[in-house]
Design an enzyme around this catalytic site. Structure first.
Site, PDB file in Angstrom:
ATOM      1  N   GLY B 236       0.802  -1.222   0.000  1.00 39.44           N
ATOM      2  CA  GLY B 236       0.000   0.000   0.000  1.00 39.44           C
ATOM      3  C   GLY B 236       0.833   1.269   0.000  1.00 39.44           C
ATOM      4  O   GLY B 236       2.061   1.233   0.142  1.00 39.44           O
ATOM      5  N   HIS B 237       0.153   2.394  -0.094  1.00 40.07           N
ATOM      6  CA  HIS B 237       0.847   3.694  -0.159  1.00 40.07           C
ATOM      7  C   HIS B 237       1.594   3.998   1.137  1.00 40.07           C
ATOM      8  O   HIS B 237       1.127   3.704   2.225  1.00 40.07           O
ATOM      9  CB  HIS B 237      -0.087   4.835  -0.513  1.00 40.07           C
ATOM     10  CG  HIS B 237      -1.358   4.923   0.255  1.00 40.07           C
ATOM     11  ND1 HIS B 237      -2.296   5.880  -0.006  1.00 40.07           N
ATOM     12  CD2 HIS B 237      -1.879   4.158   1.249  1.00 40.07           C
ATOM     13  CE1 HIS B 237      -3.317   5.709   0.813  1.00 40.07           C
ATOM     14  NE2 HIS B 237      -3.102   4.685   1.563  1.00 40.07           N
TER      15      HIS B 237
END
Lengths: 344, 344, 344
Positions: B236-237
């Site tokens: 994920g970011h």
């Protein structure tokens, strides 16, 4: 394309009841069928839908009074239906020959009547069989071989040296033959073990979208005939999957595990490496399989265990709050008993 | 390519026993090796295979009488083998320069000796280092930078502004730099938070096939040096992964989680967002990690707990039917005791 | 692009405290912001970061003395921030028209002001709306339709006949409209049921990277308006997802399941086929959902159960070793009691 109900009877081995001359042009569900379309009825819960269908004919296992038109009586209506649907479905759209906007290495061998769409890449000494369809964005690596009548959907990569059989379907975005995940620890770092083997996929296999099937370290990762995989499936290096096995979405099979024939591997399940799974075994969805499964066994849970035991345990887990209370109540009673007995 | 066993001794730091002049042309497993090939023996369960191998030489940890030919005695035979295999493996097939059928923006900066295959796209002001190989279907976004000697396999997308280090390998179908999953609720609907950061991948990283590594909301999602990811991994970011960490297939790491160095993240495990995972931690396959893991800790289960506790609990879960019976038996006995005591 | 704090107040419906004339050119986190940038403060744990930020302005829910510059007071600072960020983010880089190096069938209908990058493929009779952006490697199948202002990132496949709405974003590597996983058993082998339906994606949907959304057997697989999916999500044939639902990374939804509106589906969760999930339900990460979930219900676990029950059970599972000891202790005590009572 139109076929008569009589022909449908012949194709399916079914018996036609009613007008066998009507023309059928398509298949549909009971709910959505219209004139000219044929449906099937196999699930008793859909009686209401059968009654209301606007389809022209129905495939059934026994004649059914709820439907007012001609019927085809077949042992397995869904199977009969699949055969009719296959007959009536439009063929996959091919491309007339090899597009000038594809990139096909001059040393590759291209069969007759192929469809090589624009933006396809075919590497050195690759072999493309007769009647193969390669959609845009397909990459076929050097020396890879694609069997006759195989269809490869957009943006699939079949990497160098891999061998794909006849009548195979590979859905979009799948990667066949990336390097297996093989590293040796050297102190803190990971040293790559070159992955020099291939992937071999046998005839009539269908691979879902965005799968990853890794090449072997040595030898081959091998997918047997008529295996079907759903989407987002992971198959590690040197895995062997027997004929007719089915792998449902998002399942993962780690390196060197050997799966028998006719095995069902449920969605989101995981199998560790170097396992043996016997013929006809069934692995329920979300199972975590950490040891061998015998032929015909049904397992589920994490870690996977016989399915019946898992069902029992699942029930007991849900009753853990009650079990806790029962033990507390026992503790209280035993304390009181101890007092009483001591007093005496 | 052929190398002598003497050279193999030098490369691996091993001691050659027997004829060190023989020529080795390839590596293989004990089972599949033939003349001219070298194998390794490290697993005692493969003694039978060692006895029967047709390979010309074997790498061992101690001299072994079961094998009748020359041996290389090395501290870690598998590691020694990996080094020999690397030496003997054919180089990845490059392309002579920049294909006319690739699309390379005129403002990009292209290094020396690159292989840009047909059907590659390189955007504005992108920078491609020396000796880089970009396979067909690779997309390099505007201003993205690819370090020297990096190999990017077919149909990978490296989106705008992302930075890939030196000697990196990215396997087919992977997406680097898609938008992070960032939304704010506004009543019932989700409003997108623009994802303006990048992905930075450091040197010698290897990323598996069909991975997704999202760009940061701000700043960077950062994959440290020598990290290895298997296939179908989700990152994920704003995740940060320390050097030498390994992430196995189908694992997922949610936004802003920080993984230490040398961590092992097992297959199909999941880590929620904003966690800290200490250096050298080990997360077993299929774990669901919902809180911080300290350096060197080993966790497993859902929710993840110390591995020993999980093993114990797993055993107890399997014995729940027995525990239920034991409690039932106690209830009966206590009832009888109560009767007896009351009677007195 | 610069906007004044006064404009930001107007856009967000917030109240400006301090100098409303300062120019804002970008957004950032408290930690990384510099002059000209605006941040938001909503998490009290970040007070220290608020104090130290070098950003020029901050969006807050109530005026905060820790920050020494102008502030925008808004009911939901994160939402206000998302709106400002959207305003200030650079537009997605388009391409001036239809590239000559794209392959666009002459029978397709192409809107005005489209960006069709090189290496895109658009099939027969496909319809591409105004202002659409198709990045390199995108495949649009025959008769597929893409609504206005939709952006499709590299290497996405939208297969034949599928319908994508307006203002949709599809991230790289995703496959829309691969065949559903539909087979009928015929003895040991699997016979394919042709998948003749489509995928319909409504307006303002955002689909993550490397998703698979399968076409329906008949009719349509249907993704409602403003649905957001994360990466590596699997959506089976004939699934219906209601408006505003969110599906987090690596979740899988099996065939014909119907999800209501505004549902939250957690990461790595799995839903079996033919379920009904009510509006506003929440399914926790890693849940295995095997039966219907009512509107507004919160479920978790495998098999999924009410979230509170799951929390309780999870706690009890961790205390199983203690429960086992308690039962053993009871057994001992009861044995002693039995002896004592018998003796009397």
């Amino acid at each position: 394309m139109n076929i008569s109900l009589e022909e449908i009877g012949q194709v399916t081995g079914g018996r036609v009841v009613g007008d066998d001359g009507i023309a059928i042009s398509g298949v549909n569900s009971l709910n959505e069928a219209g004139p000219g379309e044929i449906c099937f009825f196999a699930d008793q819960r859909l009686s209401e839908e059968l009654k209301k269908t606007r389809g022209s004919a129905v495939i059934v296992s026994v004649e059914n009074q709820l439907f007012n038109g001609p019927q085809v009586v077949a042992a397995n209506p869904e199977l009969a239906f699949a055969r009719v649907a296959t007959l009536l479905s439009p063929a996959i759209a091919g491309y007339p020959g090899v597009s000038e906007r594809a990139v096909v290495h001059e040393s590759s061998v291209i069969g007759r009547n192929v469809s090589i769409y624009p933006l396809v890449y075919v590497g050195k000494e690759a072999v493309i069989g007769d009647d193969v369809i390669l959609f845009p964005g397909v990459f076929v690596g050097d020396r890879a071989r694609i069997g006759v009548r195989t269809v490869i959907h957009p943006n699939v990569a079949v990497l160098r040296d891999c061998v794909i059989g006849k009548d195979v379907i590979i859905h979009a975005g799948t990667v066949i033959g990336a390097d297996g995940f093989g590293f040796v620890r050297d102190g803190r770092t990971s040293v790559k073990i070159p992955q020099t083997g291939i992937v071999q996929i046998d005839d009539q296999v269908e691979i879902g979208a965005n799968n990853c099937i890794d090449r072997a370290t040595f030898g081959r990762t091998w997918i047997g005939s008529r295996v079907k995989t759903d989407n987002l499936v992971q198959i590690g290096h040197n895995v062997v999957i027997g004929d007719d096995t089915v792998v449902v979405a998002q399942a993962g099979i780690a390196g060197s595990t050997r799966i028998g024939r006719g095995v069902m591997i449920g969605p989101q399940s995981g199998l560790i490496d170097h396992l043996e799974i016997g013929d006809g075994a069934m692995i329920a969805g979300r199972s975590g399989v950490a040891k061998a499964v015998g032929a015909g066994e049904i397992v589920s849970g994490v870690p996977a265990m016989p399915h019946r035991l898992w069902l029992k345990i699942t029930g007991l887990i849900k009753r853990l709050p009650r079990l806790d209370e029962r033990v507390r109540s026992l503790e209280k009673k035993v304390k009181e008993l101890e007092k009483l007995v001591e007093m005496e």
